[in-house]
Design a protein around this motif. Structure first.
Motif, PDB file in Angstrom:
ATOM      1  N   VAL A   1      38.274  38.893  45.598  1.00  0.00           N
ATOM      2  CA  VAL A   1      39.379  39.620  46.221  1.00  0.00           C
ATOM      3  C   VAL A   1      40.708  39.237  45.570  1.00  0.00           C
ATOM      4  O   VAL A   1      41.535  40.092  45.254  1.00  0.00           O
ATOM      5  CB  VAL A   1      39.420  39.339  47.736  1.00  0.00           C
ATOM      6  N   LEU A   2      40.924  37.944  45.347  1.00  0.00           N
ATOM      7  CA  LEU A   2      42.174  37.479  44.733  1.00  0.00           C
ATOM      8  C   LEU A   2      42.325  38.023  43.312  1.00  0.00           C
ATOM      9  O   LEU A   2      43.425  38.374  42.883  1.00  0.00           O
ATOM     10  CB  LEU A   2      42.222  35.953  44.716  1.00  0.00           C
ATOM     11  N   ARG A   3      41.230  38.093  42.589  1.00  0.00           N
ATOM     12  CA  ARG A   3      41.271  38.621  41.228  1.00  0.00           C
ATOM     13  C   ARG A   3      41.699  40.087  41.232  1.00  0.00           C
ATOM     14  O   ARG A   3      42.543  40.507  40.435  1.00  0.00           O
ATOM     15  CB  ARG A   3      39.896  38.481  40.576  1.00  0.00           C
ATOM     16  N   ILE A   4      41.138  40.878  42.151  1.00  0.00           N
ATOM     17  CA  ILE A   4      41.472  42.304  42.237  1.00  0.00           C
ATOM     18  C   ILE A   4      42.933  42.499  42.640  1.00  0.00           C
ATOM     19  O   ILE A   4      43.666  43.297  42.039  1.00  0.00           O
ATOM     20  CB  ILE A   4      40.538  43.012  43.242  1.00  0.00           C
ATOM     21  N   VAL A   5      43.367  41.751  43.661  1.00  0.00           N
ATOM     22  CA  VAL A   5      44.749  41.884  44.140  1.00  0.00           C
ATOM     23  C   VAL A   5      45.730  41.435  43.060  1.00  0.00           C
ATOM     24  O   VAL A   5      46.766  42.073  42.830  1.00  0.00           O
ATOM     25  CB  VAL A   5      44.959  41.067  45.432  1.00  0.00           C
ATOM     26  N   SER A   6      45.406  40.331  42.374  1.00  0.00           N
ATOM     27  CA  SER A   6      46.282  39.830  41.307  1.00  0.00           C
ATOM     28  C   SER A   6      46.443  40.874  40.205  1.00  0.00           C
ATOM     29  O   SER A   6      47.546  41.094  39.699  1.00  0.00           O
ATOM     30  CB  SER A   6      45.711  38.534  40.729  1.00  0.00           C
ATOM     31  N   SER A   7      45.352  41.516  39.833  1.00  0.00           N
ATOM     32  CA  SER A   7      45.416  42.554  38.792  1.00  0.00           C
ATOM     33  C   SER A   7      46.320  43.697  39.230  1.00  0.00           C
ATOM     34  O   SER A   7      47.116  44.225  38.435  1.00  0.00           O
ATOM     35  CB  SER A   7      44.009  43.093  38.497  1.00  0.00           C
ATOM     36  N   LYS A   8      46.193  44.079  40.503  1.00  0.00           N
ATOM     37  CA  LYS A   8      47.024  45.180  41.001  1.00  0.00           C
ATOM     38  C   LYS A   8      48.500  44.781  41.027  1.00  0.00           C
ATOM     39  O   LYS A   8      49.375  45.569  40.660  1.00  0.00           O
ATOM     40  CB  LYS A   8      46.569  45.585  42.406  1.00  0.00           C
ATOM     41  N   LEU A   9      48.789  43.549  41.447  1.00  0.00           N
ATOM     42  CA  LEU A   9      50.174  43.079  41.484  1.00  0.00           C
ATOM     43  C   LEU A   9      50.760  42.986  40.082  1.00  0.00           C
ATOM     44  O   LEU A   9      51.933  43.307  39.870  1.00  0.00           O
ATOM     45  CB  LEU A   9      50.251  41.720  42.190  1.00  0.00           C
ATOM     46  N   ASN A  10      49.958  42.541  39.124  1.00  0.00           N
ATOM     47  CA  ASN A  10      50.422  42.468  37.736  1.00  0.00           C
ATOM     48  C   ASN A  10      50.780  43.860  37.211  1.00  0.00           C
ATOM     49  O   ASN A  10      51.803  44.049  36.549  1.00  0.00           O
ATOM     50  CB  ASN A  10      49.344  41.848  36.839  1.00  0.00           C
ATOM     51  N   LEU A  11      49.928  44.832  37.526  1.00  0.00           N
ATOM     52  CA  LEU A  11      50.180  46.208  37.094  1.00  0.00           C
ATOM     53  C   LEU A  11      51.430  46.765  37.753  1.00  0.00           C
ATOM     54  O   LEU A  11      52.243  47.438  37.114  1.00  0.00           O
ATOM     55  CB  LEU A  11      48.969  47.082  37.427  1.00  0.00           C
ATOM     56  N   LYS A  12      51.599  46.474  39.046  1.00  0.00           N
ATOM     57  CA  LYS A  12      52.773  46.948  39.780  1.00  0.00           C
ATOM     58  C   LYS A  12      54.055  46.366  39.176  1.00  0.00           C
ATOM     59  O   LYS A  12      55.051  47.064  39.004  1.00  0.00           O
ATOM     60  CB  LYS A  12      52.662  46.540  41.251  1.00  0.00           C
ATOM     61  N   GLN A  13      54.003  45.070  38.843  1.00  0.00           N
ATOM     62  CA  GLN A  13      55.169  44.406  38.251  1.00  0.00           C
ATOM     63  C   GLN A  13      55.511  45.010  36.887  1.00  0.00           C
ATOM     64  O   GLN A  13      56.676  45.254  36.572  1.00  0.00           O
ATOM     65  CB  GLN A  13      54.878  42.912  38.110  1.00  0.00           C
ATOM     66  N   LYS A  14      54.477  45.278  36.101  1.00  0.00           N
ATOM     67  CA  LYS A  14      54.683  45.877  34.789  1.00  0.00           C
ATOM     68  C   LYS A  14      55.269  47.285  34.919  1.00  0.00           C
ATOM     69  O   LYS A  14      56.166  47.662  34.168  1.00  0.00           O
ATOM     70  CB  LYS A  14      53.348  45.927  34.034  1.00  0.00           C
ATOM     71  N   THR A  15      54.754  48.030  35.887  1.00  0.00           N
ATOM     72  CA  THR A  15      55.240  49.398  36.108  1.00  0.00           C
ATOM     73  C   THR A  15      56.703  49.404  36.536  1.00  0.00           C
ATOM     74  O   THR A  15      57.498  50.223  36.081  1.00  0.00           O
ATOM     75  CB  THR A  15      54.385  50.102  37.174  1.00  0.00           C
ATOM     76  N   LEU A  16      57.074  48.454  37.425  1.00  0.00           N
ATOM     77  CA  LEU A  16      58.464  48.364  37.884  1.00  0.00           C
ATOM     78  C   LEU A  16      59.395  48.015  36.737  1.00  0.00           C
ATOM     79  O   LEU A  16      60.498  48.556  36.620  1.00  0.00           O
ATOM     80  CB  LEU A  16      58.583  47.318  38.997  1.00  0.00           C
TER      81      LEU A  16
END
Length: 351
Positions: free
Chosen positions: A115-130
């Motif tokens: 779960v942490l791996r999936i959430v971390s990947s999503k947060l990384n993508l969100k940060q990159k997108t921002l």
């Protein structure tokens, strides 16, 4: 890098989760804890965690109420719920609120790690997108300002060249139609605002939502060009061409004589065989600022260029741009740039 909030009224579960999360290696460096949903909501509002892991059954405010409050307040955080085998119906309700995942008690380390791996990947993508969006917004703002100036000058050839460069850049950087639609929308918005500032009136509003109905990139870029040409036509229709022609000559004259302290709108009006009132009105209509504002802006920019040269003294810069009264020059410079000439030199490392 990312903050986690654990919401559970069982001490051992919080302790176990805390240890597993901090040792996971997925960038969750700060772990907050709360006993119930009410306490958790206060922490969310204060600390803005990136991930909330919350139990469902808790006193005061349960997990579902907490999730509901987060969604109602449009709080930007990922949510994972803790659920027992006999609480599946609650878990299913939580999933309606776009909860990212759920963990079954007792928690297995490998399940949490996934779960942490999936959430971390999503947060990384969100940060990159921002970050990417921030860069694009700055590009749209600077390009929009440049295009607005060309539109204001009715320079159709240069406008089309700028649009070609912009379209190429948009297409090179992203093939995402959604992003392209957003970029075109933002660019046109910046252009309209700049033209409204210059003209002192509202510019005609087209149906900007049309950007989001076109699925082909060429159609989106074509709509952008059509809107920009429409703005140019509106300016052309509302402009006094004779006055604009005169003021363009006036601007060129000011560029050559800004260093003369006695330069005034009266002297320019005489040069162009215009009345003082007509020159004043035409200047504002054509350039979007008064004569005094234009002259001060030009002199201050020229002074700043001179101050970038370490061999130029501040009083020499003042004289070079038409100020014999040095204190007056200093006050004007500070009002225009927010710092005195000496402070400016210090900022760029020359004093």
């Amino acid at each position: 890098m990312y903050k986690v909030l654990i919401v559970d009224d069982e001490y051992l579960i919080k302790k176990s989760l805390n240890k597993l999360i901090t040792e996971s290696g997925y960038g969750f460096t700060t772990v907050l804890e709360a006993e119930d949903g009410e306490e958790a909501l206060e922490l969310v509002l204060q600390m803005s965690p990136d991930l909330i892991i919350t139990d469902i059954n808790m006193p005061v405010m349960d997990g579902l109420e907490l999730i509901r409050e987060c969604k109602v307040r449009q709080l930007m955080c990922e949510i994972v719920i803790l659920s027992g085998y006999n609480e599946f119906e609650y878990a299913r309700q939580a999933l309606r609120y776009e909860v990212k995942d759920y963990l079954l008690k007792p928690i297995r380390p490998e399940q949490l790690d996934n779960v942490l791996r999936i959430v971390s990947s999503k947060l990384n993508l969100k940060q990159k997108t921002l970050s990417m969006r921030s860069d694009w917004l700055w590009y749209c703002k600077t390009t929009g300002s440049r295009l607005a100036g060309l539109i204001w000058d009715l320079d159709e050839k240069q406008v089309k060249m700028e649009l070609e460069d912009t379209s190429s850049k948009f297409m090179e950087q992203s093939t995402d139609v959604g992003l392209l639609q957003q970029l075109c929308f933002e660019l046109l918005t910046f252009i309209r605002k700049e033209l409204e500032h210059r003209s002192g009136r509202e510019m005609p509003i087209s149906d900007l939502t049309a950007f989001y109905t076109i699925t082909e990139p060429s159609g989106t870029l074509g709509l952008l060009e059509a809107n920009i040409m429409g703005l140019m036509q509106d300016i052309q229709a509302n402009r006094n061409h004779g006055a604009f022609h005169h003021i363009k000559h006036a601007a060129a004259y000011i560029e050559q004589h800004y260093m003369e302290e006695e330069l005034s709108l009266q002297s320019i009006a005489e040069q162009l065989n215009m009345s003082l009132s007509y020159a004043s009105q035409s200047f504002k209509e054509a350039l979007g600022v008064t004569f005094v504002q234009y002259l001060i802006g030009l002199r201050m920019e020229k002074a700043k260029d001179l101050l970038n040269n370490s061999n130029c003294k501040t009083y020499e810069a003042a004289h070079a741009v038409g100020y014999s009264d040095y204190p007056h020059f200093t006050r004007t410079f500070k009002k225009y740039f927010g710092c005195s000439p000496r402070e400016y030199r210090k900022r760029i490392g020359l004093d």
